[in-house]
Structure formats: structure tokens, C-alpha cells
Write a protein that holds these residues in place. Structure first.
Motif, PDB file in Angstrom:
ATOM      1  N   GLN A  55      52.222 -10.606  23.299  1.00 25.05           N
ATOM      2  CA  GLN A  55      51.194 -11.222  22.449  1.00 25.05           C
ATOM      3  C   GLN A  55      51.657 -11.265  20.998  1.00 25.05           C
ATOM      4  N   ARG A  56      52.282 -10.196  20.572  1.00 22.87           N
ATOM      5  CA  ARG A  56      52.756 -10.145  19.199  1.00 22.87           C
ATOM      6  C   ARG A  56      53.815 -11.221  18.982  1.00 22.87           C
ATOM      7  N   ASP A  59      52.288 -14.661  18.869  1.00 23.95           N
ATOM      8  CA  ASP A  59      51.528 -14.821  17.624  1.00 23.95           C
ATOM      9  C   ASP A  59      52.464 -15.079  16.441  1.00 23.95           C
ATOM     10  N   GLN A  63      52.837 -18.610  14.246  1.00 22.20           N
ATOM     11  CA  GLN A  63      52.706 -18.658  12.784  1.00 22.20           C
ATOM     12  C   GLN A  63      53.933 -19.291  12.149  1.00 22.20           C
ATOM     13  N   GLY A 237      42.847 -18.244  20.540  1.00 28.15           N
ATOM     14  CA  GLY A 237      43.671 -17.029  20.491  1.00 28.15           C
ATOM     15  C   GLY A 237      44.790 -17.040  21.512  1.00 28.15           C
ATOM     16  N   ILE A 238      45.111 -15.854  22.020  1.00 31.59           N
ATOM     17  CA  ILE A 238      46.284 -15.700  22.886  1.00 31.59           C
ATOM     18  C   ILE A 238      45.827 -15.312  24.280  1.00 31.59           C
ATOM     19  N   THR A 256      49.378 -19.807  23.485  1.00 30.62           N
ATOM     20  CA  THR A 256      48.432 -19.991  22.379  1.00 30.62           C
ATOM     21  C   THR A 256      48.524 -21.443  21.890  1.00 30.62           C
TER      22      THR A 256
END
Lengths: 568, 151
Positions: A55-56, A59, A63, A237-238, A256
Motif C-alpha cells: 500500500q505504501r 501510494d 503521488q 484510496g487503495i 489506486t
């Protein structure tokens, strides 16, 4: 007993099973429980860690992609707002600006200016697109409406996959549009850059499931993702999930949607790869379980063997002791019985003796009175009467030996200092030895330890040995050349050794086996009862010692008494 | 000097009669008893110096008889005659007041020697008693008179 033994080889077979089972099961249950609980907790934490890291990654990556797109748009906005339509319609100026932009980011491939009718007024780049009409293209309609547009990847006039970013000046007069093409190769690299583990990869899909970037594990730009249906749903979101793709491989997905563009960022990793640590943990645990289990089983077998062996040994010991006890009891009974017989025989012996005395007295009375004449018959009669006396005395000797043998008196044991005691006992036979011309020699070692026993009994043993030795010496040497030696010293295993050696006639090998047997004697009839050495043997054994003999005929004999030393 | 008078106590009657005859031949007067009870009965009526007592007898055994003799006739010397070669039974007897012990089978000479020894001991004891009585008389003849007045 034999039959019983054949059908039941070990009386401990059942016990053995029980011990073995409990020794294996009792440690096994907690062992397996610990492993299982450890495994479950470990895998749970590892799974959540893996998912969190996916997930990190997704994300961060989103970005980065978003900021790339935002920056390119800002670059164009800046150019749009700081230049006029007229300025940029001139090629040299446009060329300079493209140069600036390419300095900022080499993602810019070309730059074009459009008027409000969609006519490509000016163009700077590798293609020849000036004058082309874009009025009815989707992107132009869209940019004119909202002032900003990022396209999906498409082929367009140039038949090369690319995508564009367009910004429009809609509030001014005239309205115009600035459009830049983004290097798909470079964008691809940017998107693909994510590398997690061996099989980790990232790619973009548009709302129709068309690849907007290459996928490392296969999936060409602008091709349809066959698995798109699985994760097509729009979501905030994810989202992470496990799925099987068209090739049948299992993947851990994290998806995402980009904020500015209707693109789906997918990061995925093969499940086996993602949970590699999980697998090695499982292997480790299986390994530990196998080794530990084998260890437990081996130890259980070993210990059970030891325990059962020990029990069998104790059983054997017990039955041996039982046999010994029975033997000892029998011997004691025999002794008691013999003593009883001896006592009963003493009464008639007493009468015979008295009668014999009376006969003697009466005979001499008769002779005195002259009623008996001296004759051969009378001499024979007197001889016969004398013989009765002799034989009665012999019987008395036997009964007294038996009474000693069977006597039940408790010996009074105390510590005996052999260095002092042995010379005392030897002194008792010194006179007898010197009469027979025997050289008496004592070798009492200074480190002769004391022993624990009844001094009277020990004296009996020693005197018996001395007397036997003297008899043997006299039988061989007469009254000259005899040698009798008494040695003492420490023996093996905390024992004291007393050796009585003579240079007498010796004992023949067949007799040597029987010397300690009761009633065995080589002495002439009437001289020995054959009980002396067997009584000695019993005494030494009762003191916890052993008695042995070594002899050679015509050379001499050594009797050895080994007694446990008193540990000071 | 007084002549030694012995008593033989044993349940073997043949032993008693033969030994009695033997002793008679040697010039000694001996009484016989076949049980402890009979021995005590004889002691009541006759003066006996030395008793030769068998340890093992049916009924009242040697040791019990010995104790009874010593209680009622403390001056009588007793020699135990034992069939057991164990010193223990002899020690038992000596502890209970026997003078000596003999082991079966014993010769008559041996028996006589021990008996003579015991008799001598008894004689010495009686001598002492006599001496003491004599001294007493010498010291206060009046007491003798008083004793005679109030027996």
C-alpha cells in the motif's frame, strides 16, 4: 517358568509402551502447540506487513506520477500565461520555449499552438503537423470546455503511441490552446520504475483497461489487460487483494485511481514472491518440528530403554538376593538342625563314656581281687575298651565342631587394627611353630588399613589357617626347613589383603576345588572334621570379604583373605 | 575334715546310676535326682555340698532349678553340665550363680576335679563364717546369751 517366559518375553512390555507413549506425547503436544501458535502469529504479522508495504509503495508511486503530470501541466500553464498567441505563433519563439521546457523536463517531445477553431497554427517538434485541423477531435473539444486535458495513450496522425497534455486560454480573446506531447518511453520508465522483490511491477490502465504503460511481465502499451474486469471498479484510496491473472499465476494486487486523470495505477507482485518470508518461515518450522520430533522420539526411546533396563536389572538383582537369602536361610536351618543333633548325641555319648569308665574300674577291681587272670583275651578286652574311649572322644570332637558351625551367636563387630592384631594372633602359634622348626615371618605393611569385624572370629580364621599351614609343613619337611609367612597390605577397591603362605606339601588341583566345602578333609581319619575352612569361609563372607587359595603340590600354599578396609 | 557330698541331677537315669556307681568306686558319696523338683526336695532334707546340674531337662530346666537352689540354699555349690558347646548357656548359668560348668561328654575324673574345686570353695566359705562367728563370741559373749534367751 520356561513356558511363561516364551509367551511373555519381558514383563515390562506393557509398561514400556506406556512410558514410551507418555514420554513422546507429553513433550510433543506443547511443542507442536508452540510451533503452531508461533507460525500463525508470525504469518499474520508478516501478511499485514507485506500488504502495508504494498500500500505504501502504490501510494508513493501514485503521488510521484501525479506530481509529474501536475508539473508538466504547470509548465504549460506558465508558458500559456506569459506569452501571447501571436508570440507563440512564430516558430523561432516556439522553438526557444520548447528548448526551455525540454531543459526543465526531457519528457516534452514537441509543442504546438492551436487557434480556437482547432487549426494547428504553429508546431515545434519531430513531426510535420502544422495546418492540421483538430476542431472535432475529442481532446480539442474537452480542452476548450475545461481548459485542461490529459489524453490516454493513442496513435493519432503520427501512428506512434503517445499522449498529450493540453491547456487552453479560454478567458482571453482570442482563445487559443497550447499542447505538448509527452515522451511515452520516458513516462513508461517512470511508471515502471517500481521494483519490489523479483516479481514486483507497476503499470497504468485507463478506464477501459488499456495499458497506458508497459508491464514488465507482459502487456504491451495500448493493449487490453485481460484481467481488467477483476479490478475495473472505481474506488477511493487503495485497494489490496489477491487475484489470479490470465496466465494462472497468483498475484497480490494494490490498486489506486489517479486523482487528476482517470487512470488506474496497479502494483502487483507474485504471491509466492510477496510471501516468500512466509514460506521460509514455514520451511523453518517444519524443519524444527521434524528435528525436534525426532529428538524427542530418540530421547524417549533411549530413556525408556534405560529405565526398563534398570528395572530388569533390579529384578534380576532382587531374585539373586532372594536366592541368596533362601540359601542363607537353608544354611542357618541346617546349622541349627546340626546343632540340635549334636546336642542330642552328646547325651548318649555321655552315658557311653560313663559306662566305659565304669567297665574300666570294674575290670581293675576284678583284677585286684584276683578274679581275672592275665590272658590274651583280657588284653584284647582292655584294648577294645580303650578303643571305645578313643571313639567316644572322637565323636565328642565332631559334635563340638558341629555346634560351633551351627552356632547362632551374634558376632560383636568392631574396628580391628590389623597391624597390632595380627602379631598377637601370630604369637599364639609361635611356640608351636618353633617346636616344628618353622621359620615364622611377618610382613605387616605400614599402610595396612583397619577392618571391621568380630576379633574372635578373625582370630579363629587366622589360627585355622596357621594350623593348616603348620600341618602341611610338618607333612613335607618334618621338623626342619619349614617356612610360614604372614603378609598384610592394601588390596584393590579399598580392601585389605591378608596372605598366609607356607612351603608345605601343597594341595592337588582336584582337592583345591573342594577345600572350602564342609566335611572335606585330607587329614587322616579322626584328625580333622573338615569344617575348619568352611567355617572360615563363612566368617570372611559375613565380614563382606572373600577368601581364596592358590597352591602347587610340593611347593606350598597361599591362602588370601580380602576384607573391606575401614575408610578413615 | 568333712567328706564331700555330691548330688547329680539329670533326666538320663542310666547316666545317674552309672556315674553314682563310679563315684562310689572312687570313694565319693553321691545322691541322684531325675528332675529339678526332686533335687530341691532332696536338698530340703539332706546336706549336699556340690550339685552337678544338667542344663536341659524336661519340666523345670537347669537354669530355673539353679536359681531356685541358689535362692533357698545359697551355700550349695552348683556345677552346670551342658550338652551345648556354646559358651552362652554356660555364661547364663554362671551369671545365675553357678560355680563352674562342664561340657558333655565329660569324664568322671574331670567331673571330680571340678567338684573338688567347688567343694574347697564351699569349705573356705564355711570356714570364714565360722571365723566370723568365733570373733563375735569373743567380742561380746553376752550377746550370745541374749541370742540364746530370745531366739
Amino acid at each position: 517358568m520356561g513356558v511363561n517366559k516364551r509367551t511373555n518375553p519381558s514383563p515390562y512390555a506393557a509398561l514400556r509402551k506406556v512410558i514410551l507413549a507418555s514420554m513422546i506425547l507429553v513433550p510433543f503436544i506443547p511443542f507442536i502447540l508452540v510451533l503452531a501458535i508461533g507460525y500463525i502469529n508470525f504469518t499474520a504479522s508478516l501478511e499485514s506487513n507485506t500488504i502495508a508495504s504494498m500500500q505504501r509503495i502504490v501510494d508513493d508511486h501514485r503521488q510521484m506520477i501525479e506530481s509529474f503530470l501536475r508539473e508538466r501541466k504547470s509548465d504549460l500553464d506558465f508558458v500559456l500565461n506569459t506569452n501571447t498567441f501571436e508570440d507563440l505563433s512564430q516558430s523561432p519563439k516556439l522553438e526557444r520555449i520548447l528548448g526551455y521546457l525540454q531543459n526543465v523536463s526531457n519528457a516534452f517531445v514537441d509543442l504546438g499552438v492551436f487557434d480556437e477553431d482547432g487549426v494547428h497554427v504553429a508546431y515545434q517538434g519531430p513531426y510535420e503537423l502544422t495546418g492540421k485541423q483538430y476542431k472535432h477531435t475529442d481532446w480539442f473539444t474537452e480542452v476548450m470546455k475545461s481548459g485542461y486535458y490529459i489524453s490516454d495513450v493513442f496513435l493519432g496522425y503520427r501512428q506512434v503511441p503517445h499522449f498529450i497534455i493540453a491547456v487552453a486560454k479560454v478567458d482571453g480573446n482570442p482563445k487559443w490552446v497550447l499542447r505538448a506531447t509527452i515522451d511515452t518511453q520516458m513516462f513508461n520508465r517512470l511508471v515502471e520504475k517500481v521494483r519490489i522483490g523479483k516479481t514486483g511491477e507497476a503499470y497504468l490502465l485507463n478506464a477501459d483497461g488499456i495499458f497506458q504503460s508497459d508491464r514488465r511481465s507482459g502487456g504491451m502499451l495500448m493493449h487490453q489487460d485481460p484481467d481488467y474486469a477483476k479490478y475495473a471498479v472505481f474506488h477511493q484510496g487503495i485497494k489490496t487483494f489477491l487475484g489470479t491473472d490470465a496466465t494462472g499465476k497468483k498475484y497480490l494486487y494494490a490498486t489506486t485511481w489517479l486523482k487528476d486523470k482517470n487512470w488506474l495505477l496497479v502494483v502487483r507482485k507474485e504471491k509466492a514472491d510477496a510471501f516468500r518470508a512466509l514460506r521460509s518461515a514455514a520451511y523453518l518450522i517444519v524443519g524444527i518440528a521434524v528435528l525436534g520430533g525426532a529428538g524427542i522420539i530418540l530421547i524417549a526411546f533411549y530413556l525408556t530403554g534405560r529405565i526398563i533396563g534398570r528395572m530388569e536389572q533390579m529384578d534380576a538383582e532382587k531374585s539373586r538376593l532372594g536366592r541368596q537369602l533362601i540359601q542363607a536361610t537353608r544354611l542357618a536351618e541346617l546349622g541349627e538342625m546340626a546343632a540340635g543333633f549334636a546336642h542330642e548325641i552328646n547325651n548318649p555319648l555321655q552315658i557311653i563314656k560313663s559306662e566305659q569308665s565304669l567297665i574300666e574300674v570294674l575290670l581293675s577291681d576284678l583284677k585286684e581281687k584276683g578274679q581275672l587272670k592275665e590272658s590274651d583275651e583280657l588284653a584284647d578286652l582292655e584294648d577294645s575298651i580303650a578303643q571305645i574311649q578313643l571313639q567316644v572322644n572322637r565323636c565328642a570332637g565332631i559334635t563340638q565342631s558341629i555346634l560351633k558351625f551351627g552356632r547362632q551367636a551374634e558376632p560383636v563387630a568392631k574396628d580391628v587394627d590389623l597391624q597390632q592384631f595380627i602379631p598377637e594372633v601370630t604369637g599364639m602359634v609361635a611356640k608351636k611353630a618353633s617346636v616344628h622348626g618353622i621359620a615364622l615371618e611377618q610382613r605387616i605393611a605400614d599402610d595396612t588399613a583397619p577392618i571391621h569385624g568380630d576379633p574372635g572370629q578373625l582370630q579363629q580364621v587366622l589360627l585355622n589357617l596357621y594350623n593348616n599351614a603348620i600341618d602341611a609343613i610338618v607333612a613335607r619337611h618334618g621338623s626342619m626347613g619349614g617356612r610360614l609367612m604372614i603378609e598384610t597390605g592394601p588390596g584393590e577397591n579399598q580392601h585389605v589383603e591378608i596372605r598366609v603362605t607356607d612351603n608345605g606339601c601343597g594341595i592337588s588341583p582336584e582337592n583345591l576345588k573342594k577345600v572350602f566345602a564342609p566335611f572335606f578333609t585330607t587329614k587322616p581319619v579322626g584328625k580333622g572334621t573338615g569344617l575348619g575352612l568352611s567355617v572360615c569361609y563363612g566368617i570372611v563372607e559375613s565380614m563382606g570379604g572373600v577368601m581364596s587359595v592358590a597352591s602347587e603340590e610340593g611347593v606350598g600354599t597361599t591362602f588370601t583373605v580380602r576384607l573391606p578396609a575401614v575408610v578413615v | 575334715m568333712e567328706k564331700m557330698r555330691m548330688m547329680l541331677v539329670d533326666d538320663e537315669e542310666r547316666f545317674l546310676t552309672t556315674t553314682q556307681k563310679l563315684l562310689a568306686k572312687k570313694g565319693y558319696d553321691a545322691l541322684t535326682a531325675t528332675s529339678g523338683a526332686q533335687a530341691l526336695e532332696i536338698l530340703e532334707s539332706k546336706n549336699v555340698h556340690v550339685v552337678i546340674l544338667d542344663v536341659k531337662m524336661p519340666g523345670m530346666d537347669g537354669i530355673a532349678t539353679l536359681k531356685e537352689i541358689k535362692r533357698r540354699f545359697p551355700l550349695v555349690e552348683v556345677i552346670m553340665l551342658t550338652g551345648h558347646a556354646t559358651v552362652e548357656s554356660a555364661i547364663d548359668g554362671l551369671k545365675s550363680g553357678a560355680t563352674d560348668y562342664l561340657m558333655k561328654p565329660t569324664g568322671v575324673d574331670e567331673l571330680l576335679a571340678k567338684a573338688a574345686e567347688a567343694f574347697e570353695k564351699r569349705q573356705r566359705l564355711e570356714e570364714k563364717i565360722r571365723m566370723a562367728q568365733t570373733r563375735k563370741i569373743m567380742k561380746s559373749p553376752r550377746e550370745i546369751l541374749r541370742d540364746a534367751e530370745n531366739p
